[in-house]
Design an enzyme around this catalytic site. Sequence first.
Site, PDB file in Angstrom:
ATOM      1  N   HIS A 121      42.855 -42.693  -2.519  1.00  0.00           N
ATOM      2  CA  HIS A 121      41.411 -42.722  -2.272  1.00  0.00           C
ATOM      3  C   HIS A 121      40.940 -41.267  -2.170  1.00  0.00           C
ATOM      4  O   HIS A 121      41.698 -40.400  -1.707  1.00  0.00           O
ATOM      5  CB  HIS A 121      41.183 -43.447  -0.942  1.00  0.00           C
ATOM      6  CG  HIS A 121      39.765 -43.763  -0.624  1.00  0.00           C
ATOM      7  ND1 HIS A 121      38.896 -42.832  -0.116  1.00  0.00           N
ATOM      8  CD2 HIS A 121      39.069 -44.925  -0.717  1.00  0.00           C
ATOM      9  CE1 HIS A 121      37.722 -43.410   0.096  1.00  0.00           C
ATOM     10  NE2 HIS A 121      37.794 -44.669  -0.265  1.00  0.00           N
ATOM     11  N   ASP A 198      48.020 -43.120   4.813  1.00  0.00           N
ATOM     12  CA  ASP A 198      46.667 -43.667   4.861  1.00  0.00           C
ATOM     13  C   ASP A 198      46.842 -45.186   4.910  1.00  0.00           C
ATOM     14  O   ASP A 198      47.170 -45.812   3.896  1.00  0.00           O
ATOM     15  CB  ASP A 198      45.914 -43.196   3.609  1.00  0.00           C
ATOM     16  CG  ASP A 198      44.610 -43.941   3.397  1.00  0.00           C
ATOM     17  OD1 ASP A 198      44.339 -44.915   4.126  1.00  0.00           O
ATOM     18  OD2 ASP A 198      43.873 -43.554   2.474  1.00  0.00           O
ATOM     19  N   GLN A 201      44.262 -49.777   4.063  1.00  0.00           N
ATOM     20  CA  GLN A 201      44.387 -51.094   3.415  1.00  0.00           C
ATOM     21  C   GLN A 201      45.665 -51.816   3.802  1.00  0.00           C
ATOM     22  O   GLN A 201      45.973 -52.865   3.243  1.00  0.00           O
ATOM     23  CB  GLN A 201      44.332 -50.930   1.875  1.00  0.00           C
ATOM     24  CG  GLN A 201      43.055 -50.317   1.369  1.00  0.00           C
ATOM     25  CD  GLN A 201      41.838 -51.213   1.566  1.00  0.00           C
ATOM     26  OE1 GLN A 201      41.958 -52.428   1.774  1.00  0.00           O
ATOM     27  NE2 GLN A 201      40.649 -50.629   1.500  1.00  0.00           N
ATOM     28  N   LYS A 224      37.730 -52.314   8.560  1.00  0.00           N
ATOM     29  CA  LYS A 224      38.466 -53.098   7.560  1.00  0.00           C
ATOM     30  C   LYS A 224      39.424 -54.059   8.246  1.00  0.00           C
ATOM     31  O   LYS A 224      40.180 -54.764   7.602  1.00  0.00           O
ATOM     32  CB  LYS A 224      39.241 -52.164   6.633  1.00  0.00           C
ATOM     33  CG  LYS A 224      38.334 -51.255   5.802  1.00  0.00           C
ATOM     34  CD  LYS A 224      39.143 -50.300   4.966  1.00  0.00           C
ATOM     35  CE  LYS A 224      38.347 -49.144   4.450  1.00  0.00           C
ATOM     36  NZ  LYS A 224      37.426 -49.458   3.365  1.00  0.00           N
ATOM     37  N   CYS A 364      36.357 -45.191  -5.368  1.00  0.00           N
ATOM     38  CA  CYS A 364      36.676 -43.862  -4.808  1.00  0.00           C
ATOM     39  C   CYS A 364      38.072 -43.415  -5.216  1.00  0.00           C
ATOM     40  O   CYS A 364      38.773 -42.747  -4.443  1.00  0.00           O
ATOM     41  CB  CYS A 364      36.566 -43.845  -3.287  1.00  0.00           C
ATOM     42  SG  CYS A 364      34.917 -44.124  -2.684  1.00  0.00           S
TER      43      CYS A 364
HETATM   44  N1  PMP Z   1      41.666 -44.818   2.271  1.00  0.00           N
HETATM   45  C1  PMP Z   1      41.679 -46.033   1.718  1.00  0.00           C
HETATM   46  C2  PMP Z   1      42.941 -46.522   1.070  1.00  0.00           C
HETATM   47  C3  PMP Z   1      40.529 -46.816   1.762  1.00  0.00           C
HETATM   48  O1  PMP Z   1      40.528 -48.022   1.196  1.00  0.00           O
HETATM   49  C4  PMP Z   1      39.361 -46.310   2.387  1.00  0.00           C
HETATM   50  C5  PMP Z   1      38.083 -47.134   2.420  1.00  0.00           C
HETATM   51  N2  PMP Z   1      37.740 -47.709   1.209  1.00  0.00           N
HETATM   52  C6  PMP Z   1      39.420 -45.057   2.959  1.00  0.00           C
HETATM   53  C7  PMP Z   1      40.582 -44.340   2.888  1.00  0.00           C
HETATM   54  C8  PMP Z   1      38.229 -44.469   3.657  1.00  0.00           C
HETATM   55  O2  PMP Z   1      37.944 -45.220   4.783  1.00  0.00           O
HETATM   56  P1  PMP Z   1      36.585 -44.970   5.607  1.00  0.00           P
HETATM   57  O3  PMP Z   1      35.488 -44.985   4.598  1.00  0.00           O
HETATM   58  O4  PMP Z   1      36.535 -46.118   6.553  1.00  0.00           O
HETATM   59  O5  PMP Z   1      36.739 -43.657   6.279  1.00  0.00           O
END
Ligand code: PMP
Length: 406
Positions: A121, A198, A201, A224, A364
């Site tokens: 991401h 990270d 997910q 999430k 993203c």
């Molecule tokens: N890493 C991953 C794998 C994600 O899926 C996301 C959210 N889509 C993020 C980071 C960023 O999370 P947040 O927008 O809640 O900071």
Amino acid sequence: MKDVSHIRNQFPILERRVNGKPLVYLDNGATSQNPKSVNDAIVEYYTSINANVHRGIHTLSQEATDAMENSRKKIQAFINAKHDYEVIFTYGTTDSINLVARGLEGIIQNGDEIIISELEHHSNIVPWQMLCQKSGAILKYIPLKEDGTLDMQVYKNLLSDKTKLVSVNHVSNALGVVNPVEEIIAEAHAVGAWVLLDGAQAIPHKKVDVQALDVDFYAFSGHKMYGPTGTGILYGKEEILNQLNPYRGGGEMIDTVSMEKSTYAGLPFKFEAGTPNIAGNIVLGKAVDFMNEIGIDFIYEHEQELIKYTREQLATIPEIVVYAKDAPGSGAVSFNIQREGVHSSDVGMILDKLGIAVRTGHHCCQPIMSKFEIPGTVRASFAVYNTKEEVDELIKGLKMAVQMLA
Ligand code: PMP
């Protein structure tokens, strides 16, 4: 397939209709819905406690402090951290990763190497690019293979005594692939590098035990995992967090302040400058209660069945290509209608008309899209309240989209 009707009943939003159709919410990878217990707890906090934490002698302030610290302990138990002060409240995964990247300024030196992957991401790419620009460190990428998995052979070759940090996702948000994190951590530790996972997910879908993983940092978001937006956690090993510099200065994070200089508080407060998201942090504990009540094993097994069923059903539509379809999957399935001129957003718009919420685009994760030479994908992502019948609605909608976009 497991019966989840008793779980669905706890989510009033699932009764909504969208465009005249019952809502089929398959965008949990972006944000999951909250059970009533979580929503009620937000109102309850503002109705009967609302006070600032840690600095008040009065009753409300102490109650707010106790509730927030109690939530920290719940999260500690949930991820099996050794100490509650290794659990830092942040504002989300992005904030947690930035905390580490900024905290490493002055520790990461010119010529050091940081390894991430092509499956990340943007929030696990950009902070490292910024750190490398400032420090002169070099950013290296584990390549993504055609099958959606990481090239572990190249990873092993990238590692050296110059590697200071490896930062990868536990589960990919764009493809739903589960990475071999145990192996990634062991190999990194063998060269003396720290590892950040990270877990945005992973945490909603599978058991995470930070001590069993022996991971150095673990980042995730509350929104999430059935919790409120603007909440997140950074777990870090005590001895490593103690070495990091605080990246935000202000109230709450100090020990002493004079006109000339300040000394910092200990963990976790050193990293929690300013008034935190008190309501959110407290209520995140309620989201953990919700997950514990259902049981993470139940959640995992139910979602695994949904993923398997979705992959099988998608395979019956010849026009659809599924990415990483044979890789170990969790939480999400990513696909496209493979036809000249058809964009994932066209499919998303048709599904929305049918009340089905999916995410489309690059999620993203632009490096993945350039690797696969596509602008984006359609992603269906699951939570414990989703059902096989909802997958059937998705498949029906996709068949309709295939016809409409011919
Ligand atoms: N890493 C991953 C794998 C994600 O899926 C996301 C959210 N889509 C993020 C980071 C960023 O999370 P947040 O927008 O809640 O900071």
